[in-house]
Design an enzyme around this catalytic site. Structure first.
Site, short mmCIF file in Angstrom:
data_model
loop_
_atom_site.label_atom_id
_atom_site.label_comp_id
_atom_site.label_asym_id
_atom_site.label_seq_id
_atom_site.Cartn_x
_atom_site.Cartn_y
_atom_site.Cartn_z
N ARG A 105 22.25 47.56 -12.34
CA ARG A 105 20.98 47.54 -11.58
C ARG A 105 19.82 47.36 -12.54
O ARG A 105 20.00 47.35 -13.76
CB ARG A 105 20.83 48.82 -10.75
CG ARG A 105 20.77 50.08 -11.60
CD ARG A 105 20.53 51.32 -10.73
NE ARG A 105 20.70 52.53 -11.51
CZ ARG A 105 20.60 53.75 -11.03
NH1 ARG A 105 20.35 53.93 -9.74
NH2 ARG A 105 20.77 54.80 -11.80
N CYS A 109 13.22 41.08 -15.18
CA CYS A 109 12.13 41.17 -16.14
C CYS A 109 10.82 41.33 -15.36
O CYS A 109 10.56 40.57 -14.43
CB CYS A 109 12.09 39.90 -16.98
SG CYS A 109 10.65 39.81 -18.05
N GLU A 144 12.87 54.12 -9.94
CA GLU A 144 12.87 54.53 -11.35
C GLU A 144 12.52 53.39 -12.31
O GLU A 144 13.35 52.96 -13.12
CB GLU A 144 14.22 55.14 -11.75
CG GLU A 144 14.42 56.52 -11.15
CD GLU A 144 15.68 57.19 -11.67
OE1 GLU A 144 16.53 56.52 -12.27
OE2 GLU A 144 15.81 58.40 -11.44
N GLU A 315 14.79 63.22 -6.18
CA GLU A 315 16.23 63.39 -6.37
C GLU A 315 16.44 64.68 -7.14
O GLU A 315 15.99 64.80 -8.29
CB GLU A 315 16.80 62.21 -7.16
CG GLU A 315 16.62 60.88 -6.46
CD GLU A 315 17.20 59.71 -7.27
OE1 GLU A 315 17.96 59.95 -8.23
OE2 GLU A 315 16.85 58.56 -6.94
N TRP A 323 26.52 60.72 -15.68
CA TRP A 323 25.97 59.84 -16.72
C TRP A 323 25.68 60.50 -18.06
O TRP A 323 25.31 59.81 -19.00
CB TRP A 323 24.72 59.15 -16.21
CG TRP A 323 23.72 60.01 -15.49
CD1 TRP A 323 23.60 60.14 -14.13
CD2 TRP A 323 22.73 60.87 -16.06
NE1 TRP A 323 22.58 61.02 -13.83
CE2 TRP A 323 22.04 61.48 -14.99
CE3 TRP A 323 22.35 61.19 -17.37
CZ2 TRP A 323 20.99 62.39 -15.17
CZ3 TRP A 323 21.31 62.09 -17.56
CH2 TRP A 323 20.65 62.68 -16.47
N GLU A 363 28.97 55.65 -9.68
CA GLU A 363 28.63 57.07 -9.54
C GLU A 363 29.66 57.84 -8.73
O GLU A 363 29.33 58.87 -8.13
CB GLU A 363 27.22 57.19 -8.97
CG GLU A 363 26.19 56.71 -9.98
CD GLU A 363 24.74 56.74 -9.48
OE1 GLU A 363 24.53 57.00 -8.28
OE2 GLU A 363 23.85 56.48 -10.31
N GLN A 364 30.90 57.37 -8.71
CA GLN A 364 31.90 58.08 -7.92
C GLN A 364 32.18 59.49 -8.42
O GLN A 364 32.71 60.33 -7.70
CB GLN A 364 33.19 57.27 -7.81
CG GLN A 364 33.77 56.84 -9.14
CD GLN A 364 34.94 55.90 -8.93
OE1 GLN A 364 36.06 56.34 -8.73
NE2 GLN A 364 34.67 54.61 -8.92
N MET A 365 31.82 59.78 -9.69
CA MET A 365 32.00 61.14 -10.20
C MET A 365 30.72 61.99 -10.08
O MET A 365 30.64 63.07 -10.64
CB MET A 365 32.44 61.10 -11.67
CG MET A 365 33.79 60.45 -11.90
SD MET A 365 35.12 61.36 -11.07
CE MET A 365 35.20 62.84 -12.10
N HIS A 366 29.73 61.49 -9.38
CA HIS A 366 28.46 62.20 -9.21
C HIS A 366 28.50 63.01 -7.92
O HIS A 366 28.67 62.47 -6.84
CB HIS A 366 27.32 61.17 -9.14
CG HIS A 366 25.95 61.75 -9.24
ND1 HIS A 366 25.43 62.65 -8.34
CD2 HIS A 366 24.97 61.54 -10.16
CE1 HIS A 366 24.20 62.97 -8.70
NE2 HIS A 366 23.89 62.31 -9.80
C1 GAL Z 1 18.87 58.43 -10.70
C2 GAL Z 1 18.82 57.23 -9.78
C3 GAL Z 1 19.82 57.36 -8.66
C4 GAL Z 1 21.15 57.80 -9.19
C5 GAL Z 1 20.97 59.11 -9.91
C6 GAL Z 1 22.26 59.67 -10.46
O1 GAL Z 1 18.43 58.09 -11.97
O2 GAL Z 1 17.55 57.04 -9.21
O3 GAL Z 1 19.95 56.12 -8.01
O4 GAL Z 1 21.63 56.84 -10.05
O5 GAL Z 1 20.10 58.92 -10.99
O6 GAL Z 1 22.06 60.86 -11.16
#
Ligand code: GAL
Length: 639
Positions: A105, A109, A144, A315, A323, A363-366
């Site tokens: 993502r 530019c 972001e 969020e 991550w 992000e399947q582990m989030h």
């Molecule tokens: C943020 C982002 C989200 C998701 C999240 C995961 O930085 O806006 O889309 O990726 O982190 O922690």
């Protein structure tokens, strides 16, 4: 204002048959807001101009009918694959000259005119369709900015836009040559179109060139955002906002924020602790499952200033993220603690990321509030508990703090362009000042260094401000009883030269910097009576009184008449001494706190927030591990 809760939701990830039940459960869980849409471009426009909005119509209707207020995101952080065929030059280019390709993502530019137009186009389509929809109560533009190091791009689009920007800034190339000192190493240019981007040079590029490029890059973010603001404003009365990230300093958030109604940010306390904070191992271990006790509050306070008083957590981390290098789970109580802490700092809304953990993709582990199998995750119960807390709490109103920190994004760009010492970093310096104020139990405001309205403070700290002009000096001395500058304040001009007549800002004081030293991390300069400076030392001279001296007799702090200058990057003990001296000078009540306990005062309440994994007793009051105690102000606060 009574704070509310929300959640981030991706209807496009789930069968439509689940939406109504999800919406119903959100409401039953005490959530009032739901953010959707910000990554959905490939489903809204699967092929150029082939619009497919019916599903989003139904999603908004389902969520709204359940009683939720929708934050609708413009999907411009994730242009679909066909966009690259249409605009092959739209990708950002890294400092090594490599394109940053499709497949994750933020692959664009900020200077690409074609992509800016596409972003404005999709924003217009959405604004025309949903701008007056009663369920759409706020708009998030993009997602972001700057995350994943995406502010700066070395593309051809950036090059041409930079050359144009320089011509506007400097008028003539002779003026630019003089401002940058290009006589040095024969770097003089004959025309603006000879000026390249400051990457891939043999050794370091001219810091003036780098700083100009960083200012330009920030302006490009402001302009990109503004293109969507301009489209959406006439189409909706709902507030426009953006979700900023933690410790992203690559663009001026105050300038982006000036075009928006609300600042929001994405708070991932445990991810930040391991991913983007300098701290020793003992600290990182003690707060492994809670996050740093000051990192979230720092951003709450900073973004409250960016939003001119209006801000949210868009969020909120609900469980392990995916991550950071290591991803432990929050200790029980922490999701509620983070939420209530945000409220204490003035958040209008705290919104959890995300409703249900995705079973696919990066992000399947989030974690989310539900597992991929739709079983409640631990955070759901804490979100519900927080909703009850908020119902009991009622209105929370912010009051001006007695202490402020001046924050300046350009100072970070300047010091990154020329760190001079490996340990010196603008964020790190400002954060150390913030921590010291918080250890002393103080509530803190932030202000932009260019904000003319800063007034009414007892104490203002302005560490590491790269440029200082006479006007700022005047505003500082008028805006507070005592201002503390340094180290490395006023050290360069706007164009990265050493000021010809000494450090502006210090003229009133008869204090100047004769020599600058930087030190490796294992070396420090001790101060008589306790504390030390590290990383950076400004050797001060002049007749202004020495308020503290190093053990070698040189000044560590000089000052008089409401203006002090700190000579070095203070360690914790030195900061604590300086804050105590300042408090004495201006009559500020300190509330020294044990490690991991923090205090925040609003008009109605005093919040005590315990980030420790063990209970803490303070002023005769026990605060449980990972818990928040909220005292009504009409009940006398102990201590
Ligand atoms: C943020 C982002 C989200 C998701 C999240 C995961 O930085 O806006 O889309 O990726 O982190 O922690």
């Amino acid at each position: 204002m009574t704070p509310e809760l929300g959640v981030c939701y991706y209807p496009e990830h789930w069968p439509e048959a689940m939406w109504a039940e999800d919406a119903d459960l959100m409401v039953k869980s005490g959530l009032s807001w739901v953010r959707i849409g910000e990554f959905a471009w490939s489903r809204l426009e699967p092929a150029p101009s082939a619009l497919l909005f019916d599903w989003l119509d139904r999603a908004i209707e389902t969520l709204g009918a359940a009683g939720l207020k929708v934050v609708l995101g413009t999907p411009t952080a994730t242009p679909p694959r066909w966009m690259l065929d249409k605009h092959p030059e739209m990708l950002a280019v890294d400092a090594q000259g490599q394109p940053r390709k499709f497949g994750s993502r933020r692959h664009y530019c900020f200077s690409h005119q074609g992509y800016i137009a596409e972003s404005a186009r999709i924003a217009r389509i959405m604004g025309e369709r949903y701008g007056r929809n009663p369920h759409v109560a706020a708009w998030q533009i993009d997602n972001e900015y700057g995350c994943h190091d995406t502010t700066v791009s070395y593309s051809q689009s950036a090059l041409h836009a930079f050359q144009h920007w320089l011509a506007v800034q400097y008028g003539t190339v002779e003026a630019l040559n003089a401002a940058w000192g290009n006589v040095f190493w024969s770097m003089e240019y004959g025309s603006f179109d000879q000026i390249d981007l400051p990457n891939l040079t043999v050794t370091e590029p001219n810091p003036a060139h780098v700083l100009a490029f960083r200012r330009f890059s920030s302006d490009q973010v402001v302009a990109f955002n503004r293109a969507q603001v301009d489209v959406l404003r006439p189409l909706t009365d709902a507030p426009l906002l953006h979700n900023y990230m933690g410790r992203v300093l690559d663009f001026d958030h105050f300038e982006v924020g000036a075009d928006l109604d609300i600042a929001t940010w994405d708070s991932y306390p445990i991810g930040f602790l391991s991913d983007r904070l300098e701290a020793d191992e003992a600290h990182k271990t003690a707060f492994l499952q809670q996050g740093d006790p000051d990192m979230q509050a720092f951003h709450h306070d900073l973004y409250r200033a960016v939003g001119r008083g209006r801000w949210w957590v868009m969020e909120q981390q609900p469980g392990p993220v995916n991550w950071a290098p290591y991803n432990p789970a929050p200790l029980p109580g922490m999701v509620r603690l983070w939420s209530l802490e945000a409220v204490a700092h003035g958040a209008e809304v705290v919104s959890y990321f995300r409703w249900r953990q995705a079973p696919f993709g990066q992000e399947q582990m989030h974690a989310g509030l539900f597992t991929p199998a739709n079983i409640p995750a631990p955070a759901l119960a804490e979100a519900r508990e927080t909703a009850h807390d908020l119902a009991e709490l009622g209105a929370v109103t912010q009051q001006q703090a007695q202490v402020a920190i001046l924050f300046d994004y350009a100072s970070d760009w300047a010091w990154t362009a020329q760190p001079q010492g490996a340990g010196f970093n603008y964020f790190r310096l400002v954060f150390s000042a913030y921590r010291a104020l918080r250890r002393a139990g103080l509530s803190v405001d932030f202000a932009s260094a260019t904000d003319n309205a800063v007034a009414g403070y007892k104490l203002i700290l302005a560490p590491g401000l790269a440029t200082l002009d006479g006007d700022l000096e005047r505003r500082l001395t008028e805006g507070c009883d005592l201002a503390i500058l340094g180290p490395r304040s006023g050290a360069i001009t706007h164009d990265f030269q050493i000021p010809a007549t000494g450090r502006p800002g210090l003229s009133e004081l008869d204090c100047d910097v004769d020599l600058v030293e930087t030190l490796p991390p294992n070396v420090q300069r001790n101060v008589d009576g306790g504390g030390a400076a590290h990383h950076w030392i400004d050797r001060l001279s002049g007749t202004a009184p020495d308020l503290l001296t190093f053990t070698d007799g040189t000044p560590a702090l000089k000052g008089a008449n409401g203006l002090w200058y700190l000579a070095g990057f203070p360690d914790e003990a030195l900061w604590d001494r300086v804050i105590a001296m300042a408090a004495q000078e201006v009559g500020l009540n300190l509330h020294p706190l044990p490690a991991g306990l923090r205090r925040r005062e609003t008009e109605q309440h005093v919040f005590l927030i315990n980030y420790n994994a063990i209970p803490v007793t303070w002023n005769g009051q026990e605060i449980d591990a990972c818990d928040v105690v909220i005292a009504k102000k009409d009940a006398p606060e102990e201590g």
